[in-house]
Design a protein around this motif. Structure first.
Motif, PDB file in Angstrom:
ATOM      1  N   THR A 208     -46.824 -71.209  33.926  1.00  0.00           N
ATOM      2  CA  THR A 208     -45.466 -71.739  34.045  1.00  0.00           C
ATOM      3  C   THR A 208     -44.516 -70.623  34.477  1.00  0.00           C
ATOM      4  OG1 THR A 208     -44.882 -71.301  31.719  1.00  0.00           O
ATOM      5  CG2 THR A 208     -45.801 -73.474  32.256  1.00  0.00           C
ATOM      6  N   LEU A 209     -43.498 -71.041  35.201  1.00  0.00           N
ATOM      7  CA  LEU A 209     -42.385 -70.158  35.538  1.00  0.00           C
ATOM      8  C   LEU A 209     -41.149 -70.768  34.903  1.00  0.00           C
ATOM      9  CD1 LEU A 209     -41.275 -67.726  37.199  1.00  0.00           C
ATOM     10  CD2 LEU A 209     -40.787 -69.377  39.014  1.00  0.00           C
ATOM     11  N   ARG A 210     -40.511 -70.035  33.995  1.00  0.00           N
ATOM     12  CA  ARG A 210     -39.320 -70.562  33.324  1.00  0.00           C
ATOM     13  C   ARG A 210     -38.402 -69.412  32.953  1.00  0.00           C
ATOM     14  NH1 ARG A 210     -42.930 -72.809  28.664  1.00  0.00           N
ATOM     15  NH2 ARG A 210     -42.481 -74.684  29.854  1.00  0.00           N
ATOM     16  N   ARG A 211     -37.153 -69.764  32.643  1.00  0.00           N
ATOM     17  CA  ARG A 211     -36.178 -68.757  32.258  1.00  0.00           C
ATOM     18  C   ARG A 211     -36.571 -68.109  30.922  1.00  0.00           C
ATOM     19  NH1 ARG A 211     -34.253 -68.412  37.103  1.00  0.00           N
ATOM     20  NH2 ARG A 211     -32.262 -69.434  37.580  1.00  0.00           N
ATOM     21  N   ALA A 212     -36.322 -66.799  30.835  1.00  0.00           N
ATOM     22  CA  ALA A 212     -36.578 -66.090  29.583  1.00  0.00           C
ATOM     23  C   ALA A 212     -35.604 -66.588  28.517  1.00  0.00           C
ATOM     24  CB  ALA A 212     -36.429 -64.588  29.779  1.00  0.00           C
ATOM     25  N   GLU A 213     -36.080 -66.659  27.290  1.00  0.00           N
ATOM     26  CA  GLU A 213     -35.270 -67.236  26.213  1.00  0.00           C
ATOM     27  C   GLU A 213     -34.007 -66.435  25.943  1.00  0.00           C
ATOM     28  OE1 GLU A 213     -35.918 -69.073  21.725  1.00  0.00           O
ATOM     29  OE2 GLU A 213     -37.571 -68.084  22.797  1.00  0.00           O
ATOM     30  N   ASN A 214     -34.098 -65.110  25.995  1.00  0.00           N
ATOM     31  CA  ASN A 214     -32.951 -64.271  25.670  1.00  0.00           C
ATOM     32  C   ASN A 214     -32.250 -63.706  26.900  1.00  0.00           C
ATOM     33  OD1 ASN A 214     -33.440 -64.552  22.850  1.00  0.00           O
ATOM     34  ND2 ASN A 214     -35.046 -62.994  22.994  1.00  0.00           N
ATOM     35  N   ASN A 215     -32.748 -64.039  28.090  1.00  0.00           N
ATOM     36  CA  ASN A 215     -32.148 -63.527  29.324  1.00  0.00           C
ATOM     37  C   ASN A 215     -32.282 -64.583  30.417  1.00  0.00           C
ATOM     38  OD1 ASN A 215     -31.166 -62.122  31.483  1.00  0.00           O
ATOM     39  ND2 ASN A 215     -32.659 -60.447  31.385  1.00  0.00           N
ATOM     40  N   PRO A 216     -31.285 -65.457  30.561  1.00  0.00           N
ATOM     41  CA  PRO A 216     -31.392 -66.572  31.508  1.00  0.00           C
ATOM     42  C   PRO A 216     -31.455 -66.142  32.969  1.00  0.00           C
ATOM     43  CG  PRO A 216     -29.173 -66.430  30.594  1.00  0.00           C
ATOM     44  CD  PRO A 216     -30.016 -65.473  29.821  1.00  0.00           C
ATOM     45  N   SER A 217     -31.194 -64.873  33.269  1.00  0.00           N
ATOM     46  CA  SER A 217     -31.298 -64.399  34.645  1.00  0.00           C
ATOM     47  C   SER A 217     -32.710 -63.917  34.979  1.00  0.00           C
ATOM     48  CB  SER A 217     -30.301 -63.256  34.890  1.00  0.00           C
ATOM     49  OG  SER A 217     -30.598 -62.141  34.071  1.00  0.00           O
ATOM     50  N   GLU A 218     -33.580 -63.883  33.985  1.00  0.00           N
ATOM     51  CA  GLU A 218     -34.959 -63.399  34.175  1.00  0.00           C
ATOM     52  C   GLU A 218     -35.941 -64.564  34.091  1.00  0.00           C
ATOM     53  OE1 GLU A 218     -38.241 -60.593  31.868  1.00  0.00           O
ATOM     54  OE2 GLU A 218     -36.099 -60.361  31.429  1.00  0.00           O
ATOM     55  N   ASN A 219     -36.947 -64.539  34.969  1.00  0.00           N
ATOM     56  CA  ASN A 219     -37.996 -65.559  34.955  1.00  0.00           C
ATOM     57  C   ASN A 219     -39.254 -65.017  34.299  1.00  0.00           C
ATOM     58  OD1 ASN A 219     -36.682 -67.735  36.442  1.00  0.00           O
ATOM     59  ND2 ASN A 219     -36.749 -66.341  38.194  1.00  0.00           N
ATOM     60  N   GLN A 220     -39.919 -65.863  33.538  1.00  0.00           N
ATOM     61  CA  GLN A 220     -41.181 -65.499  32.894  1.00  0.00           C
ATOM     62  C   GLN A 220     -42.325 -66.282  33.517  1.00  0.00           C
ATOM     63  OE1 GLN A 220     -40.302 -66.314  28.726  1.00  0.00           O
ATOM     64  NE2 GLN A 220     -40.088 -64.134  28.316  1.00  0.00           N
ATOM     65  N   PHE A 221     -43.411 -65.587  33.808  1.00  0.00           N
ATOM     66  CA  PHE A 221     -44.620 -66.175  34.385  1.00  0.00           C
ATOM     67  C   PHE A 221     -45.709 -66.092  33.324  1.00  0.00           C
ATOM     68  CE2 PHE A 221     -48.442 -65.697  37.191  1.00  0.00           C
ATOM     69  CZ  PHE A 221     -48.354 -66.913  37.836  1.00  0.00           C
ATOM     70  N   VAL A 222     -46.043 -67.243  32.721  1.00  0.00           N
ATOM     71  CA  VAL A 222     -46.887 -67.260  31.534  1.00  0.00           C
ATOM     72  C   VAL A 222     -48.041 -68.230  31.708  1.00  0.00           C
ATOM     73  CG1 VAL A 222     -46.921 -67.619  29.029  1.00  0.00           C
ATOM     74  CG2 VAL A 222     -44.844 -66.765  30.134  1.00  0.00           C
ATOM     75  N   SER A 223     -49.222 -67.831  31.260  1.00  0.00           N
ATOM     76  CA  SER A 223     -50.388 -68.709  31.288  1.00  0.00           C
ATOM     77  C   SER A 223     -50.267 -69.773  30.205  1.00  0.00           C
ATOM     78  CB  SER A 223     -51.665 -67.889  31.065  1.00  0.00           C
ATOM     79  OG  SER A 223     -52.799 -68.727  30.990  1.00  0.00           O
ATOM     80  N   VAL A 224     -50.672 -71.005  30.532  1.00  0.00           N
ATOM     81  CA  VAL A 224     -50.629 -72.096  29.562  1.00  0.00           C
ATOM     82  C   VAL A 224     -52.001 -72.761  29.472  1.00  0.00           C
ATOM     83  CG1 VAL A 224     -48.176 -72.593  29.822  1.00  0.00           C
ATOM     84  CG2 VAL A 224     -49.799 -73.689  31.336  1.00  0.00           C
ATOM     85  N   GLY A 225     -52.277 -73.322  28.325  1.00  0.00           N
ATOM     86  CA  GLY A 225     -53.581 -73.943  28.088  1.00  0.00           C
ATOM     87  C   GLY A 225     -53.613 -75.409  28.445  1.00  0.00           C
ATOM     88  N   LEU A 226     -53.469 -75.721  29.718  1.00  0.00           N
ATOM     89  CA  LEU A 226     -53.527 -77.103  30.189  1.00  0.00           C
ATOM     90  C   LEU A 226     -54.877 -77.336  30.844  1.00  0.00           C
ATOM     91  CD1 LEU A 226     -52.484 -79.875  31.020  1.00  0.00           C
ATOM     92  CD2 LEU A 226     -51.218 -78.785  32.878  1.00  0.00           C
ATOM     93  N   ALA A 227     -55.666 -78.239  30.283  1.00  0.00           N
ATOM     94  CA  ALA A 227     -57.000 -78.510  30.833  1.00  0.00           C
ATOM     95  C   ALA A 227     -57.392 -79.949  30.536  1.00  0.00           C
ATOM     96  CB  ALA A 227     -58.040 -77.553  30.244  1.00  0.00           C
TER      97      ALA A 227
END
Length: 344
Positions: free
Chosen positions: A77-96
């Motif tokens: 997923t690509l989503r806004r960081a919780e404590n910094n809305p100007s930063e994007n987080q690229f995180v692996s998710v367990g969708l299968a």
């Protein structure tokens, strides 16, 4: 409260209210009046949604070097960081999906949900729904007929599935998100292949991109129209629709949009200084086009992203590109397979 009274409220209150309305409802609001059409497109609303972390991208990769893992994509997923809305987080998710449903499903997103229309090993029509809010996967009701290769799109509150059958009966059906049931859809008036590389929903139509051309199925009456794609290489993940405009990223031409009035492809202006990239993914992200691509890194493949704001200009469409951002990396051999816009 009437639309006129609502619009008369202070701008900041109007923006705060609309930013909290589910994004999938915006097309309905746009039907209320021209004023609402303009309101839901305002950048101020997208900024508030960004602070609220309302939108995200779901991106899948397949390991083309390991056949044993090729049928089981890895999701991020690509989503806004919780404590910094100007930063994007690229995180692996367990969708299968369960193992026997992995055979190249057709995938589409609407609101906070992702729909998987699968081609299982045995003759049954499999339908799965992933809710991004709860991270829960559930099995939905089966379609009326078993389908192989098909095109899938969301129009209004229905998921349309076109093609994938040998007979002229049940060529199209739709899943009603309100009743959670399948129903017949208008039969396409032209016999065409619906084995599309990518599909986009535009102006109440499901548009299937098939190599050198696109064919659009009108969900209201089954009529079809087609048009040629630019003579250049493109990627199935490098296609997206935003505000009823079709965008495709081409290898030589870069980002282009389709002019429906003149029936020609036109380059997005203002991006001459942006370097051409390959193996791209595109989706709408807070009112902008998020352009993702891979580059060789020290260990695996680096995933980069650039946000592009679209606007009208005298020549057609102008893009304003932000600086590229390194999101993270994926193992070598991973190929981008889906890039979906998900919103709450």
């Amino acid at each position: 409260m009437s639309p006129s009274h609502f619009s008369s409220l202070p701008n900041d209150i109007v923006w705060q209210v609309l930013a909290r309305v589910p994004k999938c409802k915006y097309p309905l609001l746009a039907c209320v009046s021209k004023n609402f059409t303009c309101l839901v497109q305002l950048p101020e609303i997208h900024k508030i949604r960004s602070l609220l972390r309302k939108d995200s991208l779901y991106i899948s990769f397949r390991n083309k070097k390991d056949l044993s893992q090729c049928e089981n994509p890895r999701w991020y997923t690509l989503r806004r960081a919780e404590n910094n809305p100007s930063e994007n987080q690229f995180v692996s998710v367990g969708l299968a999906l369960p193992n026997h449903y992995h055979r190249m499903p057709s995938i589409v997103a609407h609101g906070p949900e992702i729909f998987f229309i699968c081609k299982p090993f045995f003759p049954t029509s499999s339908f799965w729904v992933f809710d991004s809010r709860s991270d829960k996967l559930r099995q939905g009701p089966s379609m009326a007929v078993y389908r192989t290769y098909k095109s899938v799109g969301v129009v209004g509150r229905k998921v349309y599935v076109v093609g994938g059958v040998r007979s002229n009966d049940n060529v199209a059906e739709a899943f009603d998100l309100n009743t959670q049931t399948w129903e017949p859809a208008p039969i396409p008036k032209e016999i065409r292949t619906w084995h599309a590389s990518a599909t986009v929903s535009l102006d109440r139509k499901v548009c299937a991109l098939v190599r050198a051309y696109a064919i659009c199925y009108d969900t209201r009456d089954g009529s079809c129209e087609d048009f040629a794609l630019a003579k250049d290489k493109w990627w199935k993940t490098g296609v997206c629709g935003m505000e009823n405009v079709l965008y495709v990223y081409y290898a030589r031409f870069g980002l282009m949009w389709y002019d429906t009035k003149l029936r020609v492809w036109r380059v997005v202006n203002g991006l001459d200084h942006v370097k051409k990239v390959r193996s791209v993914g595109m989706a709408e992200y807070y009112g902008k086009v998020a352009l993702l691509w891979k580059e060789h890194g020290g260990c695996g493949k680096e995933i980069w992203c650039r946000m592009i704001a679209m606007g009208k200009c005298e020549e057609g469409v102008k893009g304003t590109a932000e600086s590229a951002q390194l999101l993270g990396s994926v193992p070598d051999g991973y190929r981008m397979d889906n890039c979906l816009s998900v919103s709450d």
